[in-house]
Design a protein around this motif. Structure first.
Motif, PDB file in Angstrom:
ATOM      1  N   GLY A  54       0.782  -1.220   0.000  1.00  0.00           N
ATOM      2  CA  GLY A  54       0.000   0.000   0.000  1.00  0.00           C
ATOM      3  C   GLY A  54       0.817   1.275   0.000  1.00  0.00           C
ATOM      4  N   TRP A  55       2.052   1.209  -0.444  1.00  0.00           N
ATOM      5  CA  TRP A  55       2.897   2.393  -0.490  1.00  0.00           C
ATOM      6  C   TRP A  55       2.608   3.207  -1.738  1.00  0.00           C
ATOM      7  CZ3 TRP A  55       8.555   0.643   0.886  1.00  0.00           C
ATOM      8  CH2 TRP A  55       8.574   0.164   2.197  1.00  0.00           C
ATOM      9  N   GLY A  56       2.785   4.500  -1.634  1.00  0.00           N
ATOM     10  CA  GLY A  56       2.680   5.408  -2.775  1.00  0.00           C
ATOM     11  C   GLY A  56       4.009   5.472  -3.511  1.00  0.00           C
ATOM     12  N   GLU A  57       3.966   6.094  -4.693  1.00  0.00           N
ATOM     13  CA  GLU A  57       5.162   6.175  -5.527  1.00  0.00           C
ATOM     14  C   GLU A  57       6.301   6.933  -4.850  1.00  0.00           C
ATOM     15  OE1 GLU A  57       5.233   4.475  -8.690  1.00  0.00           O
ATOM     16  OE2 GLU A  57       3.453   3.693  -7.708  1.00  0.00           O
ATOM     17  N   GLY A  58       5.977   7.965  -4.087  1.00  0.00           N
ATOM     18  CA  GLY A  58       7.020   8.729  -3.395  1.00  0.00           C
ATOM     19  C   GLY A  58       7.785   7.886  -2.393  1.00  0.00           C
ATOM     20  N   ARG A  59       7.059   7.096  -1.623  1.00  0.00           N
ATOM     21  CA  ARG A  59       7.720   6.240  -0.636  1.00  0.00           C
ATOM     22  C   ARG A  59       8.525   5.139  -1.322  1.00  0.00           C
ATOM     23  NH1 ARG A  59       4.988   3.343   4.664  1.00  0.00           N
ATOM     24  NH2 ARG A  59       6.921   2.464   5.451  1.00  0.00           N
ATOM     25  N   LEU A  60       8.011   4.615  -2.431  1.00  0.00           N
ATOM     26  CA  LEU A  60       8.754   3.596  -3.174  1.00  0.00           C
ATOM     27  C   LEU A  60      10.068   4.173  -3.702  1.00  0.00           C
ATOM     28  CD1 LEU A  60       5.824   2.026  -5.208  1.00  0.00           C
ATOM     29  CD2 LEU A  60       7.131   0.908  -3.405  1.00  0.00           C
ATOM     30  N   GLU A  89      -2.353   3.620  -8.191  1.00  0.00           N
ATOM     31  CA  GLU A  89      -1.972   4.396  -7.005  1.00  0.00           C
ATOM     32  C   GLU A  89      -3.199   4.913  -6.260  1.00  0.00           C
ATOM     33  OE1 GLU A  89       1.374   7.541  -5.495  1.00  0.00           O
ATOM     34  OE2 GLU A  89       0.808   7.615  -7.595  1.00  0.00           O
ATOM     35  N   SER A  90      -4.226   5.327  -6.983  1.00  0.00           N
ATOM     36  CA  SER A  90      -5.464   5.784  -6.333  1.00  0.00           C
ATOM     37  C   SER A  90      -6.125   4.660  -5.552  1.00  0.00           C
ATOM     38  CB  SER A  90      -6.444   6.320  -7.374  1.00  0.00           C
ATOM     39  OG  SER A  90      -5.942   7.482  -7.961  1.00  0.00           O
ATOM     40  N   GLU A  91      -6.156   3.482  -6.139  1.00  0.00           N
ATOM     41  CA  GLU A  91      -6.751   2.327  -5.449  1.00  0.00           C
ATOM     42  C   GLU A  91      -5.945   1.957  -4.207  1.00  0.00           C
ATOM     43  OE1 GLU A  91      -8.647   0.126  -9.391  1.00  0.00           O
ATOM     44  OE2 GLU A  91      -6.623  -0.379  -8.735  1.00  0.00           O
ATOM     45  N   ARG A  92      -4.622   2.023  -4.331  1.00  0.00           N
ATOM     46  CA  ARG A  92      -3.778   1.718  -3.163  1.00  0.00           C
ATOM     47  C   ARG A  92      -4.007   2.736  -2.055  1.00  0.00           C
ATOM     48  NH1 ARG A  92       0.199   1.289  -7.039  1.00  0.00           N
ATOM     49  NH2 ARG A  92       1.407   2.969  -6.132  1.00  0.00           N
ATOM     50  N   ALA A  93      -4.193   4.003  -2.428  1.00  0.00           N
ATOM     51  CA  ALA A  93      -4.457   5.044  -1.422  1.00  0.00           C
ATOM     52  C   ALA A  93      -5.774   4.766  -0.714  1.00  0.00           C
ATOM     53  CB  ALA A  93      -4.473   6.420  -2.080  1.00  0.00           C
ATOM     54  N   ARG A  94      -6.812   4.403  -1.468  1.00  0.00           N
ATOM     55  CA  ARG A  94      -8.110   4.094  -0.850  1.00  0.00           C
ATOM     56  C   ARG A  94      -8.009   2.884   0.072  1.00  0.00           C
ATOM     57  NH1 ARG A  94      -9.909   5.815  -5.931  1.00  0.00           N
ATOM     58  NH2 ARG A  94     -10.109   3.705  -6.748  1.00  0.00           N
ATOM     59  N   GLU A  95      -7.287   1.853  -0.363  1.00  0.00           N
ATOM     60  CA  GLU A  95      -7.123   0.654   0.469  1.00  0.00           C
ATOM     61  C   GLU A  95      -6.343   0.976   1.742  1.00  0.00           C
ATOM     62  OE1 GLU A  95      -5.182  -2.063  -2.184  1.00  0.00           O
ATOM     63  OE2 GLU A  95      -6.982  -2.319  -3.413  1.00  0.00           O
TER      64      GLU A  95
END
Length: 150
Positions: A54-60, A89-95
């Protein structure tokens, strides 16, 4: 390499610390020939793992850079679409937000406080400001907050 994958930079530094700085370049070239060291494959693996977490692109991007992956490889790997069935990324943010809100006591919190706390959480997970804003607006419109609290 026996315990976990390492980048070329990491192995070179470790060999230097152990007193094998002179042998490091030749050894690293041989390991690359044998496909035992492959920064791009390792970056892909770490990226998919981070996306599943569930990480965003910035953290990756930050995690890959910290582990010694070259910038050009980071850019190439992050530009690739997630593996089939992988979330955007939007779906990961929601999850990620859904997991977070299960543990957060939201009783009595107004809209601004929720936005600030949850926005900070999503930002720390590496999601872009646009994704954070969109995700929070969708979430906050789906829950009932009385007019006095907002």
């Amino acid at each position: 390499l026996k315990f976990r994958g390492r980048t070329e930079k990491d192995l070179g530094e470790r060999m230097g610390k152990k007193g094998f700085a002179a042998e490091a370049p030749a050894t690293l070239e041989r390991l690359k020939e044998l496909n035992l060291v492959d920064d791009e494959a390792l970056a892909r693996s770490w990226t998919e793992s981070g996306r599943r977490a569930g990480w965003g692109e910035g953290r990756l991007k930050q995690a890959l850079w910290k582990r010694g992956v070259p910038r050009d490889i980071i850019a190439r790997v992050l530009a690739e679409k997630p593996e089939e069935g992988g979330a955007t990324e939007s779906e990961r943010a929601r999850e990620s937000l859904a997991r977070r809100t299960k543990r957060l006591k939201m009783d009595g919190l107004d809209r601004k406080t929720l936005y600030r706390r949850l926005g900070g959480y999503l930002a720390r997970q590496g999601f872009s400001p646009d994704i954070v804003h969109d995700t929070l607006n969708r979430f906050l419109s789906s829950i009932s907050i009385s007019a006095e609290e907002s």
